[in-house]
Design an enzyme around this catalytic site. Structure first.
Site, PDB file in Angstrom:
ATOM      1  CB  ALA A  50      -0.971  -0.034   1.176  1.00 46.10           C
ATOM      2  CG  ASP A 234      -3.501  -3.271   1.021  1.00 44.83           C
ATOM      3  OD1 ASP A 234      -3.118  -4.245   1.696  1.00 44.83           O
ATOM      4  OD2 ASP A 234      -2.922  -2.904  -0.021  1.00 44.83           O
ATOM      5  CE  LYS A 245      -2.259  -9.569  -1.323  1.00 43.76           C
ATOM      6  NZ  LYS A 245      -2.905  -9.198  -2.602  1.00 43.76           N
TER       7      LYS A 245
HETATM    8  O1  MRU Z   1      -1.344  -7.158  -3.472  1.00 48.01           O
HETATM    9  P1  MRU Z   1      -0.247  -6.551  -2.644  1.00 48.01           P
HETATM   10  O2  MRU Z   1       1.011  -7.359  -2.672  1.00 48.01           O
HETATM   11  O3  MRU Z   1      -0.024  -5.103  -2.978  1.00 48.01           O
HETATM   12  O4  MRU Z   1      -0.822  -6.618  -1.173  1.00 48.01           O
HETATM   13  C1  MRU Z   1      -0.065  -6.072  -0.136  1.00 48.01           C
HETATM   14  C2  MRU Z   1      -0.603  -6.322   1.204  1.00 48.01           C
HETATM   15  O5  MRU Z   1      -1.664  -6.873   1.378  1.00 48.01           O
HETATM   16  C3  MRU Z   1       0.171  -5.769   2.355  1.00 48.01           C
HETATM   17  O6  MRU Z   1      -0.028  -6.531   3.493  1.00 48.01           O
HETATM   18  C4  MRU Z   1      -0.297  -4.348   2.614  1.00 48.01           C
HETATM   19  O7  MRU Z   1      -0.227  -3.577   1.465  1.00 48.01           O
HETATM   20  C5  MRU Z   1       0.476  -3.701   3.695  1.00 48.01           C
HETATM   21  S1  MRU Z   1       1.990  -3.065   3.069  1.00 48.01           S
HETATM   22  C6  MRU Z   1       2.878  -2.363   4.304  1.00 48.01           C
END
Ligand code: MRU
Length: 342
Positions: A50, A234, A245
């Site tokens: 994110a 996110d 996620k």
């Molecule tokens: O699909 P992604 O790899 O962008 O998903 C990322 C996540 O779910 C992370 O846990 C989230 O962005 C936190 S990042 C500090």
């Protein structure tokens, strides 16, 4: 961060992105020179996590405008922001960073150095994230010290942010300061951010870790090997519901069943007070081929239907605390979030 390539870097009016799709086997940088390249890089997860996509979008919004007149920038900037904001729907950091760029543009739209002002704002967003991650690390350190056997999901480390990470930040600081820690890393199907990215980061920094497939997490908890679960998010809604996620929700349910505290670590740029609850968060739906395939290899019958929702929402009542740069928020989150965002 030591030993880990940076995910986003502004180099000489170009945007350098570590190609996270290729990790851990190749460390390759993609150089973006156009808005469309940044849009594609975010959409395809070349850059992901994110905070990292927010930073990339802020720089992306000004790519190629260095020799452009003020009038032309004013003509195209709204279109640019609107294009980038649609690259991915769930992480609020994307729209948050682009709104920062919009406000900066609005207050400088008759400034002859509008490009310089916008670049300064993007750099500021990047630097603020660095400081936020460090503060999250400090604020979460005591939790990790008291719960040294951890489990995490996806990648909320250095690769997902400016540097250090959110969920991994206190773990790195604990290791740096000589505390014993061990991290179970969920592989995170379907795109394996845990196996490819988190395991890569932790290994590179000599943090003891064990990789497990997602369906092993509850069993490992039942064995009494996990003191705390910590993930990123996110988007956190005004009531504390947290989108992260896909697979995070089942972890939170399992952790609560076994009486294990479930924490989320985020910068305040991931908190969205305008979204009332998790049911108002748009969940990105990706191509089913991510599930029918492992990388390029098909593992399911050709005709089978498959879905790939990329995120899920953990209800606030399953969350013990939210670690932020301004401290750890505890339930009831609605009140705590309102207070901290003011
Ligand atoms: O699909 P992604 O790899 O962008 O998903 C990322 C996540 O779910 C992370 O846990 C989230 O962005 C936190 S990042 C500090």
């Amino acid at each position: 961060m030591k030993n880990i390539p940076v995910s986003v870097e502004w180099c000489d009016n170009k945007l350098c992105l570590l190609d996270q799709r290729k990790l851990p086997l190749e460390e390759e940088t993609v150089i973006c020179e156009t808005l469309d390249q940044v849009y594609e890089a975010i959409r395809t997860l070349t850059v992901r996590g994110a905070p990292a996509i927010g930073i990339a979008a802020a720089y992306g919004s000004i790519l190629g405008l260095e020799d452009t007149s003020v009038d032309e920038i004013n003509r195209v900037f709204d279109f640019r922001l609107n294009r980038l904001v649609h690259a991915r729907p769930t992480a609020v950091n994307l729209s948050w960073a682009l709104e920062r760029m919009r406000s900066c543009w609005k207050s400088n739209n008759d400034n002859s150095d509008i490009y310089g002002c916008l670049l300064k704002e993007a750099i500021k967003i990047h630097e603020e994230d660095r400081a936020a991650c460090r503060a999250i690390g400090e604020n979460g350190l005591d939790l990790v010290r008291r719960h040294p056997n951890l489990l995490t999901h996806c990648n909320a480390g250095s690769l997902a942010v400016s540097e250090l990470g959110t969920a991994l930040a206190p773990i790195y600081l604990a290791k740096e300061r000589g505390f014993d820690v061990h991290v179970y890393v969920d592989e995170t199907r379907p795109l394996l951010q845990g196996a490819r990215l988190t395991a890569f980061e932790l290994e590179r920094n000599a943090v003891p870790c064990t990789l497990i497939s997602d369906n092993m997490a509850a069993h490992i908890m039942s064995e009494g090997r996990v003191d705390m679960v910590i993930t990123g998010a996110d988007r956190i809604a005004a009531n504390g519901d947290a989108a992260n996620k896909i697979g995070t929700l089942s972890l939170a349910i399992s952790a609560n069943y076994f009486g294990i505290p479930f924490y989320v670590a985020v910068p305040l740029s991931s908190v969205d007070p305008d979204t009332q609850s998790g049911s108002d968060i748009t969940i990105e739906e990706r191509d089913g081929s991510e599930v029918t395939h492992l990388g390029d290899m098909r593992v399911a019958p050709r005709s089978v239907l498959a879905r790939s929702p990329a995120f899920d929402v953990t209800p606030a009542e399953l969350i013990a605390g939210i670690v932020t740069e301004k401290g750890i928020l505890t339930p009831p989150f609605g009140h705590a979030i309102q207070k901290i965002m003011n």
